[in-house]
Design a protein around this motif. Sequence first.
Motif, PDB file in Angstrom:
ATOM      1  N   PHE A  29       0.890  -0.770   0.115  1.00  0.00           N
ATOM      2  CA  PHE A  29      -0.051  -0.101   0.123  1.00  0.00           C
ATOM      3  C   PHE A  29       0.891   1.219  -0.552  1.00  0.00           C
ATOM      4  O   PHE A  29       1.760   1.428   0.725  1.00  0.00           O
ATOM      5  CB  PHE A  29      -1.516  -0.304   0.903  1.00  0.00           C
ATOM      6  CG  PHE A  29      -1.849  -1.609   1.111  1.00  0.00           C
ATOM      7  CD1 PHE A  29      -2.901  -0.846   0.270  1.00  0.00           C
ATOM      8  CD2 PHE A  29      -1.468  -2.189   2.460  1.00  0.00           C
ATOM      9  CE1 PHE A  29      -3.802  -2.216   0.619  1.00  0.00           C
ATOM     10  CE2 PHE A  29      -2.120  -3.521   2.060  1.00  0.00           C
ATOM     11  CZ  PHE A  29      -3.595  -3.359   1.414  1.00  0.00           C
ATOM     12  N   GLY A  30       0.451   2.076  -1.119  1.00  0.00           N
ATOM     13  CA  GLY A  30       1.020   3.514  -0.867  1.00  0.00           C
ATOM     14  C   GLY A  30       1.592   4.068   0.537  1.00  0.00           C
ATOM     15  O   GLY A  30       0.872   3.383   1.943  1.00  0.00           O
ATOM     16  N   PRO A  31       2.264   5.251   0.411  1.00  0.00           N
ATOM     17  CA  PRO A  31       3.151   5.138   2.287  1.00  0.00           C
ATOM     18  C   PRO A  31       1.681   6.422   3.229  1.00  0.00           C
ATOM     19  O   PRO A  31       1.372   5.914   4.503  1.00  0.00           O
ATOM     20  CB  PRO A  31       4.075   6.595   1.755  1.00  0.00           C
ATOM     21  CG  PRO A  31       3.710   6.796   0.134  1.00  0.00           C
ATOM     22  CD  PRO A  31       2.819   5.678  -0.111  1.00  0.00           C
ATOM     23  N   HIS A  32       0.473   6.788   1.865  1.00  0.00           N
ATOM     24  CA  HIS A  32      -0.133   7.759   3.228  1.00  0.00           C
ATOM     25  C   HIS A  32      -2.163   6.988   2.912  1.00  0.00           C
ATOM     26  O   HIS A  32      -2.455   7.575   3.161  1.00  0.00           O
ATOM     27  CB  HIS A  32      -0.633   8.725   2.958  1.00  0.00           C
ATOM     28  CG  HIS A  32       0.647  10.042   3.307  1.00  0.00           C
ATOM     29  ND1 HIS A  32       1.099   9.709   4.002  1.00  0.00           N
ATOM     30  CD2 HIS A  32       0.985  10.493   2.243  1.00  0.00           C
ATOM     31  CE1 HIS A  32       2.030  10.599   4.253  1.00  0.00           C
ATOM     32  NE2 HIS A  32       2.235  11.264   3.294  1.00  0.00           N
ATOM     33  N   SER A  33      -1.885   5.635   2.195  1.00  0.00           N
ATOM     34  CA  SER A  33      -2.945   4.945   2.084  1.00  0.00           C
ATOM     35  C   SER A  33      -3.736   4.766   3.590  1.00  0.00           C
ATOM     36  O   SER A  33      -3.141   4.626   4.446  1.00  0.00           O
ATOM     37  CB  SER A  33      -3.138   2.792   1.969  1.00  0.00           C
ATOM     38  OG  SER A  33      -2.409   3.458   0.893  1.00  0.00           O
ATOM     39  N   ALA A  34      -5.632   4.801   2.922  1.00  0.00           N
ATOM     40  CA  ALA A  34      -6.411   5.033   4.595  1.00  0.00           C
ATOM     41  C   ALA A  34      -6.662   3.024   4.840  1.00  0.00           C
ATOM     42  O   ALA A  34      -6.160   2.510   3.904  1.00  0.00           O
ATOM     43  CB  ALA A  34      -7.473   5.655   3.959  1.00  0.00           C
ATOM     44  N   VAL A  35      -6.766   3.381   5.826  1.00  0.00           N
ATOM     45  CA  VAL A  35      -7.345   1.874   6.645  1.00  0.00           C
ATOM     46  C   VAL A  35      -8.831   1.317   5.939  1.00  0.00           C
ATOM     47  O   VAL A  35      -8.294   0.093   4.817  1.00  0.00           O
ATOM     48  CB  VAL A  35      -8.330   2.269   7.204  1.00  0.00           C
ATOM     49  CG1 VAL A  35      -8.380   0.464   8.562  1.00  0.00           C
ATOM     50  CG2 VAL A  35      -6.961   2.473   8.519  1.00  0.00           C
ATOM     51  N   ALA A  36      -9.187   2.086   4.565  1.00  0.00           N
ATOM     52  CA  ALA A  36     -10.455   1.201   4.325  1.00  0.00           C
ATOM     53  C   ALA A  36      -9.333   1.295   2.813  1.00  0.00           C
ATOM     54  O   ALA A  36     -10.491  -0.413   2.397  1.00  0.00           O
ATOM     55  CB  ALA A  36     -11.200   2.463   3.566  1.00  0.00           C
ATOM     56  N   ASP A  37      -8.423   0.907   2.626  1.00  0.00           N
ATOM     57  CA  ASP A  37      -7.628   0.765   1.241  1.00  0.00           C
ATOM     58  C   ASP A  37      -7.647  -0.439   1.735  1.00  0.00           C
ATOM     59  O   ASP A  37      -6.507  -1.025   0.516  1.00  0.00           O
ATOM     60  CB  ASP A  37      -6.882   1.666   1.083  1.00  0.00           C
ATOM     61  CG  ASP A  37      -6.765   2.985   0.166  1.00  0.00           C
ATOM     62  OD1 ASP A  37      -8.318   3.234  -0.385  1.00  0.00           O
ATOM     63  OD2 ASP A  37      -6.302   4.000   0.756  1.00  0.00           O
TER      64      ASP A  37
END
Length: 225
Positions: A201-209
């Motif tokens: 996941f990306g560095p600022h991915s949300a929990v929903a992702d």
Amino acid sequence: MSAPTSIVADVSAEVFRRVAGFAATRDILFYLTGVHIVPGPAGRDGQPLRMEASDGHLLYVEEDKSGTAQRELIVRVSKRGQALLRGSNRVKVFDNLAVHITNESGAVLYIEPEQGVVNGTFPQLGHLIGTAADWHEGLGGTVNTQYLLRALAVPGYVRFFSRKDADGRFDPRASVMFVMDGGTTNGGKAFGLIMPVRGAFGPHSAVADMLPRSLLVPDGAKAAA
């Protein structure tokens, strides 16, 4: 090999064993296959000797308040002697580079038959650690679970610290530091680093992702409930 005449390092076998658990077992970088013994800084009263090791994925450093050393050394004990790295036993390095394990009375229990002192230069750790202000409490990085288990195998109580990015958020691409709260059974300070891994996941991915989509409650449905 000439006969030993004086001791150049005398350290706790128990601390040596804990640190050696983080050394590389097979590595082209041969200096990572041993424990780096570092004397206390000259002129700094009360600064104990430290031992450190790394396999490139993890780093572990522990002070040995009982240890003495005249100079920096990289030392390894082969598998046959590792069972004696326990309790009040000592690891001693002599001026002829012989490595012995003794009991607390000085009786020799084991003499390392292989090359016990590694001829090499251990990497400097300053660039990995930076300054203390760089670290903020919390496990904010992506870590390999096997590396985490190895860190948690150190006896005692552990706290985690991570770095933040320019926006003030934990950077999952950075190393994670684990610190033994109150030190170890030896009483010396101890800490380690779990090196960064590239997460999915990306560095600022949300929990929903990161969660299965089938488990997510739509925002509208949550408000209606």
